[in-house]
Design an enzyme around this catalytic site. Sequence first.
Site, short mmCIF file in Angstrom:
data_model
loop_
_atom_site.label_atom_id
_atom_site.label_comp_id
_atom_site.label_asym_id
_atom_site.label_seq_id
_atom_site.Cartn_x
_atom_site.Cartn_y
_atom_site.Cartn_z
N ASN A 84 50.71 -35.90 30.35
CA ASN A 84 50.52 -37.35 30.46
C ASN A 84 51.54 -38.06 29.54
OD1 ASN A 84 49.57 -39.95 29.62
ND2 ASN A 84 47.58 -39.46 30.48
N GLY A 127 52.09 -41.13 28.67
CA GLY A 127 51.58 -42.10 27.69
C GLY A 127 51.05 -41.41 26.44
N ASP A 129 40.67 -34.42 24.69
CA ASP A 129 39.88 -34.63 25.90
C ASP A 129 38.97 -35.83 25.64
OD1 ASP A 129 39.39 -33.83 28.56
OD2 ASP A 129 37.43 -33.07 27.96
N SER A 130 38.79 -36.65 26.66
CA SER A 130 37.99 -37.84 26.45
C SER A 130 37.25 -38.22 27.72
CB SER A 130 38.89 -39.00 26.01
OG SER A 130 39.82 -39.32 27.01
N GLY A 158 40.89 -46.78 34.01
CA GLY A 158 39.60 -46.11 34.23
C GLY A 158 38.42 -47.07 34.28
N ASP A 196 37.38 -49.14 32.10
CA ASP A 196 37.47 -50.27 31.15
C ASP A 196 36.94 -51.61 31.66
OD1 ASP A 196 38.39 -48.68 29.15
OD2 ASP A 196 40.49 -49.26 29.31
N LYS A 238 42.71 -52.59 21.40
CA LYS A 238 42.02 -51.39 21.93
C LYS A 238 42.32 -50.18 21.05
CE LYS A 238 41.23 -48.33 25.82
NZ LYS A 238 41.47 -47.93 27.19
N HIS A 269 37.69 -45.17 20.98
CA HIS A 269 37.41 -43.77 20.67
C HIS A 269 38.70 -43.02 20.34
CE1 HIS A 269 38.49 -44.48 24.75
NE2 HIS A 269 38.36 -43.23 25.18
N ARG A 270 39.74 -43.22 21.18
CA ARG A 270 40.99 -42.49 20.99
C ARG A 270 41.71 -42.98 19.74
NH1 ARG A 270 42.63 -43.64 25.34
NH2 ARG A 270 41.56 -42.01 26.45
P1 IMP Z 1 41.60 -37.59 29.60
O1 IMP Z 1 41.04 -37.25 28.26
O2 IMP Z 1 42.90 -38.31 29.47
O3 IMP Z 1 41.66 -36.41 30.51
O4 IMP Z 1 40.61 -38.67 30.25
C1 IMP Z 1 39.59 -38.30 31.12
C2 IMP Z 1 39.01 -39.48 31.85
O5 IMP Z 1 38.11 -40.19 31.00
C3 IMP Z 1 40.00 -40.54 32.32
O6 IMP Z 1 40.58 -40.21 33.54
C4 IMP Z 1 39.07 -41.76 32.46
O7 IMP Z 1 38.33 -41.70 33.64
C5 IMP Z 1 38.11 -41.57 31.29
N1 IMP Z 1 38.60 -42.27 30.09
C6 IMP Z 1 38.97 -41.71 28.92
N2 IMP Z 1 39.37 -42.65 28.04
C7 IMP Z 1 39.25 -43.83 28.68
C8 IMP Z 1 39.52 -45.18 28.30
O8 IMP Z 1 39.99 -45.50 27.20
N3 IMP Z 1 39.28 -46.11 29.23
C9 IMP Z 1 38.78 -45.82 30.46
N4 IMP Z 1 38.53 -44.61 30.88
C10 IMP Z 1 38.75 -43.60 29.99
#
Ligand code: IMP
Length: 195
Positions: A10, A12, A70-71, A151, A153, A173, A178-179
């Site tokens: 990714n 970004g 992971d989030s 996502g 948001d 943000k 969280h991130r």
């Molecule tokens: P990943 O950790 O980048 O794989 O994120 C997994 C998924 O979690 C994303 O595709 C979104 O659906 C959701 N997600 C994680 N962080 C956010 C955020 O900051 N905003 C909105 N959706 C999020």
Amino acid sequence: MKEIIIASRNQGKIREYKQLLEPFGYQVSSLIDYPDFPEIPETGTTFAENAMIKAKAVAMRFSVDCLADDSGLEVMALNGNPGVHSQRYSITGTEADNNQKLLHDLVGHSKRIAQYVCSIVYYNVNTGFTSFEDTVSGIIIDTPRGHNGFGYDPYFYLPEFGVTMAEVNPDFKNKISHRGKALNQLLHWLARENR
Ligand code: IMP
């Protein structure tokens, strides 16, 4: 120079981690530099487990320190779903369909408390791993608001600030998310480790 691989493709995320790590003298690469490295199945049941699976797989393969994250979104009334399935919650996995499924699953639920969670694992090939996790709380609303972010948001309302996560600017943000908060923990840890 210390080498580190970001276990992601990714753009970004990679840019963000590069900016964070380079001032500490890291030479940063990512899975974009290793196109033959296969997709890592995220079979964990928690964000921390998935971050760990990715970080370990890459660190072991290349014998280089690795960072993975992971989030996702956890909704209390849905027993923590979409959780680790946030990215592919609906059949198609598009943002629109994921959001539609979320609202559909919440029909009839008055309790809309939710949180975004982010886990980061730093895997050191010599000393093992260190993990960081943080959250931001919100409420899922039925009508989307705002066009920033991604996502879920536009549906993630922050009662403390009276806006959704898609209505705040990216700098804000990054401070409250969280991130952003998990990255901040990592940053403090790196500062201590590299003193
Ligand atoms: P990943 O950790 O980048 O794989 O994120 C997994 C998924 O979690 C994303 O595709 C979104 O659906 C959701 N997600 C994680 N962080 C956010 C955020 O900051 N905003 C909105 N959706 C999020």
